[in-house]
Structures are given as C-alpha cells and as structure tokens.
Motif scaffolding. Structure first.
Motif, PDB file in Angstrom:
ATOM      1  N   SER A  32      51.646  17.287  46.711  1.00 43.56           N
ATOM      2  CA  SER A  32      51.442  17.763  45.351  1.00 43.56           C
ATOM      3  C   SER A  32      51.089  16.560  44.480  1.00 43.56           C
ATOM      4  CB  SER A  32      52.712  18.443  44.842  1.00 43.56           C
ATOM      5  OG  SER A  32      52.497  19.025  43.583  1.00 43.56           O
ATOM      6  N   GLU A  34      48.917  14.836  40.824  1.00 39.87           N
ATOM      7  CA  GLU A  34      48.493  15.039  39.443  1.00 39.87           C
ATOM      8  C   GLU A  34      46.960  15.020  39.364  1.00 39.87           C
ATOM      9  OE1 GLU A  34      50.511  16.090  37.140  1.00 39.87           O
ATOM     10  OE2 GLU A  34      52.219  15.843  38.477  1.00 39.87           O
ATOM     11  N   VAL A  35      46.433  15.306  38.191  1.00 38.58           N
ATOM     12  CA  VAL A  35      45.000  15.492  37.974  1.00 38.58           C
ATOM     13  C   VAL A  35      44.164  14.313  38.485  1.00 38.58           C
ATOM     14  CG1 VAL A  35      43.216  15.753  36.203  1.00 38.58           C
ATOM     15  CG2 VAL A  35      45.329  17.081  36.043  1.00 38.58           C
ATOM     16  N   PHE A  38      44.069  14.294  42.234  1.00 38.32           N
ATOM     17  CA  PHE A  38      43.362  15.491  42.696  1.00 38.32           C
ATOM     18  C   PHE A  38      41.856  15.293  42.560  1.00 38.32           C
ATOM     19  CE2 PHE A  38      41.976  19.968  42.521  1.00 38.32           C
ATOM     20  CZ  PHE A  38      42.691  20.502  43.586  1.00 38.32           C
ATOM     21  N   ARG A  49      37.761  23.203  48.226  1.00 40.16           N
ATOM     22  CA  ARG A  49      38.437  23.487  46.959  1.00 40.16           C
ATOM     23  C   ARG A  49      38.806  24.969  46.927  1.00 40.16           C
ATOM     24  NH1 ARG A  49      34.435  20.261  42.782  1.00 40.16           N
ATOM     25  NH2 ARG A  49      34.366  18.329  43.982  1.00 40.16           N
ATOM     26  N   TYR A  93      44.695  24.974  43.813  1.00 40.95           N
ATOM     27  CA  TYR A  93      45.310  25.008  42.484  1.00 40.95           C
ATOM     28  C   TYR A  93      45.423  26.453  42.008  1.00 40.95           C
ATOM     29  CZ  TYR A  93      40.567  25.809  40.769  1.00 40.95           C
ATOM     30  OH  TYR A  93      39.321  26.342  40.550  1.00 40.95           O
ATOM     31  N   GLU A 116      47.844  19.881  46.732  1.00 40.66           N
ATOM     32  CA  GLU A 116      48.034  20.871  45.670  1.00 40.66           C
ATOM     33  C   GLU A 116      48.053  20.185  44.314  1.00 40.66           C
ATOM     34  OE1 GLU A 116      50.744  22.966  42.839  1.00 40.66           O
ATOM     35  OE2 GLU A 116      51.314  21.210  43.998  1.00 40.66           O
ATOM     36  N   LEU A 117      47.346  20.788  43.352  1.00 44.98           N
ATOM     37  CA  LEU A 117      47.307  20.255  41.981  1.00 44.98           C
ATOM     38  C   LEU A 117      48.580  20.686  41.258  1.00 44.98           C
ATOM     39  CD1 LEU A 117      45.904  18.805  39.653  1.00 44.98           C
ATOM     40  CD2 LEU A 117      44.604  20.902  39.232  1.00 44.98           C
ATOM     41  N   ASN A 118      49.475  19.738  41.035  1.00 50.17           N
ATOM     42  CA  ASN A 118      50.796  20.018  40.494  1.00 50.17           C
ATOM     43  C   ASN A 118      50.762  20.734  39.149  1.00 50.17           C
ATOM     44  OD1 ASN A 118      53.682  19.825  40.582  1.00 50.17           O
ATOM     45  ND2 ASN A 118      53.539  18.189  39.081  1.00 50.17           N
ATOM     46  N   TYR A 121      45.277  24.460  36.884  1.00 51.07           N
ATOM     47  CA  TYR A 121      44.021  24.432  36.135  1.00 51.07           C
ATOM     48  C   TYR A 121      44.250  24.058  34.667  1.00 51.07           C
ATOM     49  CZ  TYR A 121      39.338  25.765  34.613  1.00 51.07           C
ATOM     50  OH  TYR A 121      38.072  25.751  34.084  1.00 51.07           O
ATOM     51  N   TRP A 124      44.325  20.425  34.597  1.00 52.20           N
ATOM     52  CA  TRP A 124      42.979  19.941  34.862  1.00 52.20           C
ATOM     53  C   TRP A 124      42.143  19.988  33.578  1.00 52.20           C
ATOM     54  CZ3 TRP A 124      40.450  17.648  38.812  1.00 52.20           C
ATOM     55  CH2 TRP A 124      39.045  17.681  38.793  1.00 52.20           C
TER      56      TRP A 124
END
Length: 128
Positions: A32, A34-35, A38, A49, A93, A116-118, A121, A124
């Motif tokens: 996991s 962060e942006v 990612f 994606r 995400y 995984e994007l913690n 969106y 993001w």
C-alpha cells in the motif's frame, strides 16, 4: 489467588490480540503506497492499472489507461482472475482506499502481485 487469576486472564487477552495482529499482517501481502510512489509504479507501462470503483464513479473520472472491475460486484473475483494477467503487477485504487484494500486481498490470495493506492482516487486528484 485473585492476583494470579487476574494475571492469567490478562496474559490470555494479550496473547489473543497478538495472534490476531500477526494473522492480519500475513493476510495482506500487497504493498500500500501513497500517491508519489503509486505514480512511479504506474509509470511502468507493463503495470496493469485497475480501478475497483463502480462504473458510475469510473465514468466521472479515472487514472489514464485504468480498466474498471467493480469490487462490490459478486463476480469481482472471477472477472478479475479471467481478465488480469498474473505475470504483471496490478496497481489498483478505489475512491478513498477502503475498497481497494479488500480487492488487493482478493487478488493476492489468487497469486497476483499488487500495489494499492492508499489514499485512493481522492488522494490522487488532490496531488495531481
């Protein structure tokens, strides 16, 4: 005597919590991030994606080149395993990061490598 019983009970309770914490860690073998990280991961064109939000959320905006498979649908696992290649990293995400963690657990259980994007969106959009 009461002190011995109390200490034994306390030891048992701590033992239960430490076992649960270990089990939770071993269940989540995805990464996991962060942006910023990612963005680095998805800069690799070999990375798939995956947006796990609803079709309506996806239609309102998504990360470029992301495919959409809704994790809340009953057929998520079968659709994902039929669609996604196991030999590529899956970068996924959702809106805020909650659903994507669930999807990541499902995919890692099926042998996928997942990032995984913690913050989801929403995170993001706030950084991009």
């Amino acid at each position: 005597m009461k002190k011995i019983i109390f200490m034994s009970l306390l030891g048992a309770i701590f033992g239960l919590f430490s076992c649960n914490a270990q089990n939770e860690k071993s269940d989540s073998t995805f990464k996991s991030v962060e942006v910023e990280e990612f963005a680095k991961v998805i800069a690799d064109t070999a990375v798939v994606r995956l947006d796990v939000r609803t079709a309506d959320e996806y239609a309102e905006g998504h990360i470029d080149n992301a495919i959409n498979i809704d994790v809340q649908k009953d057929n998520f696992e079968s659709k994902a395993t039929a669609t996604l290649p196991k030999d590529k990293t899956i970068a996924l995400y959702c809106r805020s990061g909650r659903r994507s963690k669930n999807a990541a657990k499902i995919l890692t259980k099926n042998g996928y490598t997942v990032v995984e994007l913690n913050s989801g969106y929403n995170g993001w959009k706030s950084k991009k």
